[in-house]
Motif scaffolding. Structure first.
Motif, mmCIF file in Angstrom:
data_model
loop_
_atom_site.group_PDB
_atom_site.id
_atom_site.type_symbol
_atom_site.label_atom_id
_atom_site.label_comp_id
_atom_site.label_asym_id
_atom_site.label_seq_id
_atom_site.Cartn_x
_atom_site.Cartn_y
_atom_site.Cartn_z
ATOM 1 N N THR A 1 0.823 -1.198 0.000
ATOM 2 C CA THR A 1 0.000 0.000 0.000
ATOM 3 C C THR A 1 0.863 1.258 0.000
ATOM 4 O O THR A 1 0.594 2.204 -0.747
ATOM 5 N N MET A 2 1.919 1.268 0.814
ATOM 6 C CA MET A 2 2.804 2.430 0.836
ATOM 7 C C MET A 2 3.582 2.542 -0.463
ATOM 8 O O MET A 2 3.886 3.645 -0.931
ATOM 9 N N CYS A 3 3.901 1.420 -1.066
ATOM 10 C CA CYS A 3 4.561 1.436 -2.374
ATOM 11 C C CYS A 3 3.672 2.126 -3.403
ATOM 12 O O CYS A 3 4.136 2.941 -4.204
ATOM 13 N N GLY B 1 4.773 7.881 -7.443
ATOM 14 C CA GLY B 1 5.131 9.046 -8.243
ATOM 15 C C GLY B 1 6.163 9.951 -7.602
ATOM 16 O O GLY B 1 6.435 11.035 -8.117
ATOM 17 N N ASP B 2 6.770 9.516 -6.508
ATOM 18 C CA ASP B 2 7.673 10.397 -5.751
ATOM 19 C C ASP B 2 8.809 9.563 -5.162
ATOM 20 O O ASP B 2 8.649 8.917 -4.134
ATOM 21 N N ILE B 3 9.955 9.581 -5.808
ATOM 22 C CA ILE B 3 11.077 8.757 -5.357
ATOM 23 C C ILE B 3 11.588 9.201 -3.991
ATOM 24 O O ILE B 3 12.029 8.373 -3.195
ATOM 25 N N VAL B 4 11.521 10.492 -3.690
ATOM 26 C CA VAL B 4 11.975 10.957 -2.376
ATOM 27 C C VAL B 4 11.085 10.362 -1.286
ATOM 28 O O VAL B 4 11.578 9.845 -0.273
ATOM 29 N N ALA B 5 9.780 10.403 -1.503
ATOM 30 C CA ALA B 5 8.858 9.810 -0.533
ATOM 31 C C ALA B 5 9.060 8.306 -0.445
ATOM 32 O O ALA B 5 8.975 7.720 0.641
ATOM 33 N N ARG B 6 9.321 7.661 -1.582
ATOM 34 C CA ARG B 6 9.558 6.215 -1.556
ATOM 35 C C ARG B 6 10.750 5.870 -0.670
ATOM 36 O O ARG B 6 10.680 4.967 0.164
ATOM 37 N N MET B 7 11.860 6.587 -0.853
ATOM 38 C CA MET B 7 13.046 6.306 -0.051
ATOM 39 C C MET B 7 12.802 6.632 1.422
ATOM 40 O O MET B 7 13.316 5.951 2.312
ATOM 41 N N ALA B 8 11.988 7.640 1.682
ATOM 42 C CA ALA B 8 11.722 8.027 3.066
ATOM 43 C C ALA B 8 10.823 7.036 3.781
ATOM 44 O O ALA B 8 11.045 6.709 4.954
ATOM 45 N N LEU B 9 9.807 6.533 3.072
ATOM 46 C CA LEU B 9 8.714 5.855 3.759
ATOM 47 C C LEU B 9 8.675 4.342 3.582
ATOM 48 O O LEU B 9 7.937 3.672 4.307
ATOM 49 N N VAL B 10 9.449 3.801 2.650
ATOM 50 C CA VAL B 10 9.513 2.341 2.561
ATOM 51 C C VAL B 10 10.722 1.819 3.331
ATOM 52 O O VAL B 10 10.560 1.221 4.389
ATOM 53 N N PRO B 11 11.960 2.060 2.885
ATOM 54 C CA PRO B 11 13.081 1.511 3.679
ATOM 55 C C PRO B 11 13.248 2.164 5.042
ATOM 56 O O PRO B 11 13.511 1.481 6.037
ATOM 57 N N ARG B 12 13.081 3.491 5.112
ATOM 58 C CA ARG B 12 13.371 4.202 6.361
ATOM 59 C C ARG B 12 12.224 4.127 7.375
ATOM 60 O O ARG B 12 12.399 4.493 8.532
ATOM 61 N N THR B 13 11.061 3.679 6.934
ATOM 62 C CA THR B 13 9.908 3.601 7.842
ATOM 63 C C THR B 13 9.397 2.168 7.936
ATOM 64 O O THR B 13 9.507 1.527 8.979
ATOM 65 N N MET B 14 8.869 1.637 6.826
ATOM 66 C CA MET B 14 8.289 0.297 6.854
ATOM 67 C C MET B 14 9.333 -0.763 7.196
ATOM 68 O O MET B 14 9.135 -1.584 8.085
ATOM 69 N N GLU B 15 10.453 -0.743 6.478
ATOM 70 C CA GLU B 15 11.479 -1.767 6.724
ATOM 71 C C GLU B 15 12.201 -1.529 8.039
ATOM 72 O O GLU B 15 12.611 -2.490 8.706
ATOM 73 N N ALA B 16 12.368 -0.285 8.424
ATOM 74 C CA ALA B 16 13.042 -0.002 9.696
ATOM 75 C C ALA B 16 12.243 -0.524 10.882
ATOM 76 O O ALA B 16 12.824 -0.802 11.941
ATOM 77 N N ARG B 17 10.937 -0.690 10.718
ATOM 78 C CA ARG B 17 10.133 -1.275 11.797
ATOM 79 C C ARG B 17 10.603 -2.689 12.108
ATOM 80 O O ARG B 17 10.507 -3.162 13.244
ATOM 81 N N GLY B 18 11.108 -3.383 11.085
ATOM 82 C CA GLY B 18 11.625 -4.729 11.302
ATOM 83 C C GLY B 18 12.848 -4.751 12.191
ATOM 84 O O GLY B 18 13.068 -5.727 12.935
ATOM 85 N N LEU B 19 13.658 -3.696 12.129
ATOM 86 C CA LEU B 19 14.821 -3.616 13.012
ATOM 87 C C LEU B 19 14.382 -3.584 14.470
ATOM 88 O O LEU B 19 15.068 -4.117 15.350
ATOM 89 N N ASP B 20 13.251 -2.930 14.725
ATOM 90 C CA ASP B 20 12.735 -2.822 16.094
ATOM 91 C C ASP B 20 12.046 -4.110 16.535
ATOM 92 O O ASP B 20 12.183 -4.535 17.687
#
Length: 268
Positions: free
Chosen positions: A148-150, A155-174
Motif C-alpha cells: 500500500t505504501m509502495c 510518483g515520488d522517489i523521495v517519498a519512496r526512499m523516506a517511507l519504505v526503507p526508512r519507515t516500513m522496513e526499519a520497523r523490522g529492526l525494532d
C-alpha cells in the motif's frame, strides 16, 4: 538486455519460487545488463503489480490470526507472516529498480542487492516452514500493508526512499529482537532454529535500511531539501504508520539514522 526492463518482468512473476530465483540470478549477473532511461518504453497496468500467487489469501491486518510463539501452530503462523513480509520486500525492491529513472547506476545495483537478499530471506523462511512445521508459504492468510505504501509513493522517489526503507522496513529492526526473545523463551528446537534465521535477516536488513537512508539523503542534497524536517512532513502527507517504541537504537544508528532523528523518534 536492459536491467530495469528485466526487473519489471521479474516483479510480474506470480510464482514465489520463480520470482526468488530470478531475482537472485538478476543480481548475480547485473554486470551483463545495460541501464537505460525507459520512462517512455515501460508500460504496465498498476493493477497488475506486483505478480503474486493465488495463495496466501490477503486479509485486512485486523482480521489476521494471532502469532503467539507459545505453540507450534502459533510459531508457524508467525514465521509465515514474516515470510510474507520478505516476499513483499522482494517486490518493493524490484519496484524501486524499474520505476524510477535517471538515477546513478549504483542506485539500481543497490536495490537489486536488496531484492536478492530479500529473496534469500524468503527462501530461508519457506524452508523453515517446510522442515519444521510441514507447511508452506500460502498455507495461512496474510496482509498487504507494505505494498500500500509502495502504491502511495509511486510518483515520488523521495517519498519512496523516506517511507519504505526508512519507515516500513526499519520497523523490522525494532520488531525482530522482540520476536527472537519470545522464540528463545519457548526453548523449542524449531523456535531456536527460527532465531538463527532471524539473525541473518536482521543483520542484512540493517544494510537495506542504510541503503534507503543513503539514497534519501542523496536525493535531498540534490534537490536542496532538508532531510529531517522533510521526513516529518512526508510521514504526515502519505499517512505513514506511526512508529512506536521500543526502538532498536543500535541497529537504527548502524543503518544511518542521525541523533536528531533518533531524538525525534523517542519523543514522538
Amino acid at each position: 538486455m536492459e536491467l530495469r526492463h528485466r526487473a519489471l518482468e521479474v516483479l510480474c512473476f506470480s510464482d514465489p519460487e520463480q520470482k526468488a530465483a530470478a531475482t537472485i540470478d538478476l543480481y548475480a549477473h547485473k554486470a551483463l545488463y545495460s541501464i537505460a532511461d525507459l520512462a517512455p518504453v515501460l508500460q504496465i497496468q498498476e493493477a497488475d503489480l506486483p505478480g503474486r500467487p493465488a495463495k496466501p489469501e490477503l486479509k485486512h491486518h485486523t482480521a489476521m490470526a494471532r502469532r503467539s510463539p507459545a505453540t507450534p501452530e502459533g510459531r508457524a503462523i508467525l514465521i509465515h507472516a514474516i515470510a510474507h513480509i520478505e516476499f513483499n520486500a522482494i517486490n518493493l525492491a524490484l519496484d524501486a529498480v524499474w520505476r524510477f529513472d535517471g538515477m546513478p547506476e549504483q542506485y539500481y545495483h543497490d536495490w537489486l542487492q536488496v531484492a536478492a537478499e530479500e529473496a534469500k530471506h524468503f527462501c530461508l523462511l519457506r524452508q523453515h516452514l517446510r522442515q519444521h512445521h510441514d507447511q508452506d508459504y500460502g498455507d495461512h492468510p496474510a496482509h498487504q500493508g507494505q505494498w500500500t505504501m509502495c502504491e502511495k509513493t509511486r510518483g515520488d522517489i523521495v517519498a519512496r526512499m523516506a517511507l519504505v526503507p526508512r519507515t516500513m522496513e526499519a520497523r523490522g529492526l525494532d520488531a525482530t529482537p522482540q520476536i527472537q526473545h519470545k522464540l528463545r523463551n519457548t526453548k523449542a528446537a524449531d523456535a531456536l532454529a527460527a532465531v538463527e534465521v532471524l539473525d541473518i535477516i536482521l543483520r542484512e536488513e540493517v544494510g537495506h535500511v542504510a541503503i534507503g537512508n543513503h539514497w534519501y539523503r542523496w536525493l535531498c542534497e540534490k534537490n536542496r531539501l532538508e532531510p529531517e524536517s522533510l521526513y516529518q512532513e512526508l510521514t504526515a502527507r502519505y499517512e505513514a504508520p506511526r512508529l512506536r517504541p521500543p526502538f532498536n537504537e543500535r541497529a537504527r544508528r548502524a543503518a544511518g539514522f542521525t541523533e536528531t532523528e533518533m531524538a525525534w523518534l523517542l519523543q514522538s
